[in-house]
Write an enzyme that holds these catalytic residues in place. Structure first.
Site, short mmCIF file in Angstrom:
data_model
loop_
_atom_site.label_atom_id
_atom_site.label_comp_id
_atom_site.label_asym_id
_atom_site.label_seq_id
_atom_site.Cartn_x
_atom_site.Cartn_y
_atom_site.Cartn_z
N ASN A 9 -15.39 -74.11 -5.77
CA ASN A 9 -16.70 -74.58 -6.22
C ASN A 9 -17.74 -73.99 -5.26
O ASN A 9 -17.91 -74.49 -4.15
CB ASN A 9 -16.74 -76.12 -6.20
CG ASN A 9 -18.12 -76.67 -6.55
OD1 ASN A 9 -18.98 -75.93 -7.01
ND2 ASN A 9 -18.31 -77.95 -6.34
N TRP A 10 -18.38 -72.93 -5.70
CA TRP A 10 -19.32 -72.23 -4.81
C TRP A 10 -20.62 -73.01 -4.64
O TRP A 10 -21.45 -72.63 -3.81
CB TRP A 10 -19.62 -70.83 -5.36
CG TRP A 10 -18.53 -69.83 -5.14
CD1 TRP A 10 -17.31 -70.05 -4.55
CD2 TRP A 10 -18.56 -68.42 -5.47
NE1 TRP A 10 -16.58 -68.89 -4.51
CE2 TRP A 10 -17.32 -67.87 -5.08
CE3 TRP A 10 -19.50 -67.60 -6.09
CZ2 TRP A 10 -17.02 -66.52 -5.26
CZ3 TRP A 10 -19.19 -66.25 -6.27
CH2 TRP A 10 -17.96 -65.72 -5.86
N LYS A 11 -20.84 -74.03 -5.44
CA LYS A 11 -22.10 -74.79 -5.39
C LYS A 11 -23.27 -73.80 -5.47
O LYS A 11 -23.16 -72.80 -6.17
CB LYS A 11 -22.14 -75.67 -4.13
CG LYS A 11 -20.86 -76.53 -4.03
CD LYS A 11 -20.91 -77.58 -2.98
CE LYS A 11 -19.61 -78.39 -3.04
NZ LYS A 11 -19.55 -79.47 -2.08
N HIS A 95 -19.84 -83.88 -11.01
CA HIS A 95 -19.72 -83.77 -9.55
C HIS A 95 -20.69 -84.75 -8.89
O HIS A 95 -21.82 -84.89 -9.35
CB HIS A 95 -20.00 -82.33 -9.10
CG HIS A 95 -19.61 -82.11 -7.67
ND1 HIS A 95 -20.35 -82.61 -6.63
CD2 HIS A 95 -18.53 -81.49 -7.12
CE1 HIS A 95 -19.74 -82.29 -5.48
NE2 HIS A 95 -18.65 -81.62 -5.76
N GLU A 97 -22.47 -84.61 -6.35
CA GLU A 97 -23.76 -84.04 -5.91
C GLU A 97 -24.76 -83.99 -7.06
O GLU A 97 -25.96 -83.96 -6.86
CB GLU A 97 -23.54 -82.64 -5.31
CG GLU A 97 -22.92 -82.73 -3.93
CD GLU A 97 -22.23 -81.46 -3.45
OE1 GLU A 97 -22.37 -80.41 -4.10
OE2 GLU A 97 -21.53 -81.54 -2.43
N GLU A 167 -12.42 -86.97 -5.90
CA GLU A 167 -13.29 -86.52 -4.82
C GLU A 167 -13.96 -87.72 -4.17
O GLU A 167 -15.05 -88.13 -4.59
CB GLU A 167 -14.38 -85.61 -5.37
CG GLU A 167 -13.86 -84.46 -6.18
CD GLU A 167 -14.57 -83.17 -5.85
OE1 GLU A 167 -13.87 -82.18 -5.66
OE2 GLU A 167 -15.80 -83.19 -5.74
N GLY A 173 -17.70 -82.27 2.01
CA GLY A 173 -18.57 -81.56 2.95
C GLY A 173 -18.69 -82.22 4.32
O GLY A 173 -19.56 -81.86 5.10
N SER A 212 -13.28 -81.65 1.64
CA SER A 212 -12.88 -81.10 2.94
C SER A 212 -11.44 -80.57 2.96
O SER A 212 -10.76 -80.68 3.98
CB SER A 212 -13.11 -82.12 4.06
OG SER A 212 -14.48 -82.45 4.14
P1 PGA Z 1 -15.98 -79.48 0.26
O1 PGA Z 1 -16.52 -79.71 -1.21
O2 PGA Z 1 -14.66 -78.74 0.15
O3 PGA Z 1 -17.03 -78.63 0.94
O4 PGA Z 1 -15.81 -80.82 0.90
C1 PGA Z 1 -15.67 -80.16 -2.21
C2 PGA Z 1 -16.43 -80.38 -3.48
O5 PGA Z 1 -17.58 -80.84 -3.43
O6 PGA Z 1 -15.94 -80.07 -4.55
#
Ligand code: PGA
Length: 257
Positions: A9-11, A95, A97, A167, A173, A212
């Site tokens: 997931n490159w966001k 997600h 976020e 998640e 993160g 993470s």
């Molecule tokens: P992360 O993100 O690996 O940076 O914790 C995971 C995600 O949001 O899918």
């Protein structure tokens, strides 16, 4: 057991030049791992670039969101059909976020899940609890509500051949991943929740862990019975780290072919 799946997931990272280098490194480093599936989910503008770089490779690509509507006056939205036009086969849905920042309801997320399925995209549904919810011991209730909304609206059979990513929001993160036991326990809960309604769909569902994941903790996570792979944010931006996670999936998955 099915093939383990690792999703990058490159966001909101990357640009044309950086993406090109990163994909070249992915393709090169992931070649030995022919017993896993790998997907890269990119910002919308780079789907065309993924199509031209990844067509004919074993790596699939997808988006990080989609509209709940098929077509119409929805400024700024992108439909499932548009993603298909650029060869996408996966889409991340719900997600945290997005769900937090853009106030997505469980019903909205469920509708997006259905949109993806209807158009032949594999949805990757994100579920998970906040730290406060975990500390209050209500994490299963929170995750159950997210899943039950889809079951109530569309039936449990819709989960066959789709992906749920557990998640925990406190692990995304932060560098603080869930322990393998915490993750396994929630994955088992998720599979059982669907199995009660549809055993076949529960067996054909892949459940990823996200939050993470790194090359150091991936083996311990992926070896757990109900963990079918990972959704990887930060470490997917570095080809060596991402390859390390894919190696862990390969070593803990089906035999190499
Ligand atoms: P992360 O993100 O690996 O940076 O914790 C995971 C995600 O949001 O899918």
């Amino acid at each position: 057991m099915s093939k383990k799946l690792v999703v990058a997931n490159w966001k909101m990272h990357g640009n044309l030049a950086v993406n090109q280098q990163l994909i070249a490194a992915y393709v090169h480093r992931l070649l030995p791992f022919n017993n896993i599936e790998v997907v890269v989910c990119v910002p919308y503008p780079y789907l065309a670039q993924m199509q031209s770089l990844l067509e004919g490779t074993p790596i699939a690509w997808g988006a990080q969101n989609l509209s709940k509507d098929t077509e119409g006056a929805y400024t700024g939205e992108v439909s499932a059909g548009m993603l298909k036009d650029f060869g996408a086969s996966y889409v991340i849905i719900g997600h945290s976020e997005r769900a937090t920042a853009y106030c997505e309801s469980d019903e909205n997320i469920a509708t997006k899940f259905m949109q993806a399925r209807t158009h032949g995209l594999t949805p990757i549904l994100c579920v998970g609890e906040t730290l406060i919810e975990r500390e209050a011991g209500v994490m299963e209730r929170v995750v159950a509500k997210q899943i039950d909304t889809i079951i109530h609206m569309y039936g449990a059979a819709i989960f066959a051949d789709t992906v749920i990513s557990y998640e925990p929001i406190w692990a995304i993160g932060t560098g603080l991943a869930a322990t393998p036991d915490q993750a396994q326990s929630m994955h088992e809960f998720i599979r059982n929740r669907i199995s009660v309604h549809d055993i076949d769909a529960a067996q054909r569902l892949k459940i990823l862990y996200g939050g993470s994941v790194n090359p150091q903790n991936a083996v311990q996570l992926f070896v757990m019975q109900d963990i079918d792979g990972g959704l990887v944010g930060r470490c997917s931006l570095n080809a060596d780290e991402f390859a390390g996670i894919c190696r862990a999936a390969s070593e803990t998955g089906l035999p190499q072919v």
